[in-house]
Scaffold this active site. Structure first.
Site, short mmCIF file in Angstrom:
data_model
loop_
_atom_site.label_atom_id
_atom_site.label_comp_id
_atom_site.label_asym_id
_atom_site.label_seq_id
_atom_site.Cartn_x
_atom_site.Cartn_y
_atom_site.Cartn_z
N ASN A 1 43.14 67.90 74.12
CA ASN A 1 42.68 68.72 73.01
C ASN A 1 43.62 69.90 72.83
OD1 ASN A 1 39.77 68.22 71.79
ND2 ASN A 1 39.74 67.47 73.90
N HIS B 1 33.91 60.94 72.19
CA HIS B 1 33.72 62.04 73.14
C HIS B 1 34.77 63.13 72.90
CE1 HIS B 1 32.87 64.17 76.85
NE2 HIS B 1 31.80 63.41 76.98
N HIS B 2 34.33 64.38 73.03
CA HIS B 2 35.23 65.51 72.79
C HIS B 2 36.35 65.59 73.83
CE1 HIS B 2 36.46 68.96 70.68
NE2 HIS B 2 35.30 69.47 70.40
N ALA B 3 36.17 64.98 74.98
CA ALA B 3 37.26 64.93 75.96
C ALA B 3 38.41 64.07 75.47
CB ALA B 3 36.74 64.39 77.30
#
Length: 518
Positions: free
Chosen positions: A328, A140-142
């Site tokens: 991120n 997941h990009h989180a």
């Protein structure tokens, strides 16, 4: 204590729906012929992951929600991971070619990750032609950005066929705060939000001209320039950004829940030769190739707009604001993609001018509008606001036409359980707002690996784009003149193999093309 999901990363959780998915992925092609028995099994992969899981913290983290949605979730680390769930294997119908592989991976990429578990899955795919195997990994990009995603892959890869020894885990897993503490922290954040909103207004209004969708509104640039002028200050004035009008294309508008995927490799040396001959950068050449491929695809359908396309470009801020957190470190900026320019050389020079302008703007002040907006929005409202903004933007006017990203990778061969990695193809996100095409590039071992994710209905013939990219490289190669004859290279002394998880020396990182450490 466990780290909290940052306000920025929470947006990747908030905008996710059944169609707008927020995981990134990689497709790794391996040659297991050098392994005992010439095969790579799921058991081999699980054994490797068990030994090295502590080297990739995102693979142990799961979400812990705050009661009543008062605050952003926390990351809690699990000591044990259910590998029976997270690591699976499957086989393609024989004979397994690249198109069948891409179709299978597209189906996997269209499925949401289970938020009740650590946010990742790995699939070992058998049945490829020539005895090859593939590994599809999604996270997941989180939990990761493009750079940390590469670091997760690096945790299970080696520079030598023989898997290296790794240090054992020392730190205890981080636990989330208890319910009472999470509620207290959440209330404190709610009370601070009015001040955060004021800070956002003060910092964001001078830079409305770089916020997607808002920048397209008449007068946004004028307001930004006026506020910057009134604010004064001793800093250098920001370079002016052109007003970008996002044209409608066949891949604009709300996307479906289905995906298509295509991939291909191109020689990095040829891209560098074109770069040197034209006085531009590698990224400029890649962007010009993408513009050329999209121009041809649109023209073939008689859908080529008179205006240039607008591309969203993720920009890594790693090294500018590194703080040791799990967050991120990537921002989004915008540029024009000159699909409206007929001459290929002029197209490349246009890309170079646009990218220089972005670099000058980012050098003066990083594109932090999304981070600032995320921090100003109360956590309890951020999910609703994110989804509402997506619906409005996708139906009123697109914020951009597509996403294009270029991630540097190692330029030396890698191995997984002794199987050589022959190719690495990235896969990323498409959304209602960003458009139905995402082109992501990852450089590895002298090649550029292109991974193109599209909406299945909007761009059903995604493999044409791979063909057009190859044609574009040949066209720019011809414009740059014949390649110089190769010179014999002196034999280099083999470098010492380093342990998985051990930081590379600065010299080796430079040779490998890895991002510099901070």
């Amino acid at each position: 204590m466990a780290q909290q999901v940052s306000a920025f990363d929470a947006q990747f959780l908030n905008f996710e729906t059944s169609t707008n998915l927020a995981h990134i992925a990689a497709l790794t092609i391996l040659d297991p012929s050098g392994r005992p028995g010439g095969a790579l099994t799921r058991e081999d992969l699980v054994a490797l992951l068990k030994r090295r899981l502590h080297l990739a913290p995102p693979l142990r983290r799961r979400l812990v929600e705050v009661p009543f949605g008062l605050d952003h979730p926390y990351w809690a680390e699990d000591r044990e991971v259910d590998f029976d769930y997270h690591v699976r294997d499957l086989a393609l119908p024989l004979p397994g070619d690249d198109h069948k592989l891409a179709e299978q991976v597209a189906r996997l990429h269209a499925a949401r990750l289970d938020r009740g578990r650590p946010l990742w899955e790995i699939y070992l795919i058998h049945g490829l032609a020539g005895g090859r195997v593939a590994i599809y990994t999604k996270v997941h990009h989180a939990a990761v950005d493009g750079v940390t995603g590469a670091e997760v892959l690096a945790a299970v890869m080696d520079f030598e066929p023989e898997p290296a020894a790794v240090p054992e885990a020392e730190a205890e897993p981080q636990r989330a705060p208890d319910t009472v503490e999470m509620v207290i922290r959440g209330v404190a954040r709610v009370l601070d939000n009015p001040f955060a909103l004021l800070r956002f207004i003060a910092e964001a209004v001078p830079r409305l001209d770089e916020v997607p969708f808002v920048a397209q509104l008449p007068g946004a640039g004028l307001v930004s320039r006026f506020v910057r002028g009134v604010g004064g200050g001793d800093g250098e004035p920001l370079p002016e950004l052109p007003r970008m009008v996002v044209p409608r294309t066949p891949f604009s508008g709300p996307i479906s829940r289905h995906r298509r995927f295509a991939f291909g490799q191109l020689p990095l040396d040829e891209v560098k030769r074109i770069k040197n001959a034209s006085g531009v950068t590698v990224n400029d050449v890649v962007m010009a190739m993408c513009a050329t491929a999209l121009r041809r695809w649109l023209a073939k359908r008689d859908e080529l707009p008179r205006q240039p396309l607008v591309a969203g470009i993720p920009v890594s801020t790693r090294g500018q604001a590194a703080n040791g957190t799990a967050a991120n470190e990537v921002m989004l900026t915008m540029t024009t993609l000159p699909t409206d320019v007929a001459d290929p050389r002029d197209r490349l020079l246009s890309v170079n001018r646009s990218m220089r302008l972005i670099k000058e703007r980012l050098a003066a002040a990083p594109a932090a509008w999304l981070l600032e907006f995320s921090q100003a929005m109360p956590a309890a409202l951020s999910a609703l606001a994110a989804r509402s903004a997506f619906r409005i933007a996708s139906r009123a006017a697109p914020a951009m036409n597509l996403l294009v990203s270029n991630v540097p990778g190692p330029q030396t061969p890698l191995y997984v359980c002794g199987a050589r990695v022959t190719a690495l193809y990235p896969m990323s996100v498409i959304t209602d707002v960003s458009g139905g095409i995402n082109i992501t590039v990852f450089s590895y071992d002298g090649k550029l690996g292109f991974g193109i994710v599209t909406d299945r209905d909007m761009v059903p013939d995604v493999w044409d784009l791979i063909d057009y990219l190859r044609d574009s490289l040949a066209e720019y190669g011809a414009l740059s003149g014949p390649p110089e004859p190769r010179r014999r290279q002196k034999a280099e002394r083999p470098a010492r193999a380093r342990t998985a998880g051990e930081p590379a020396s600065p010299a080796r990182r430079k040779r490998a093309g890895e991002p510099p450490t901070t």
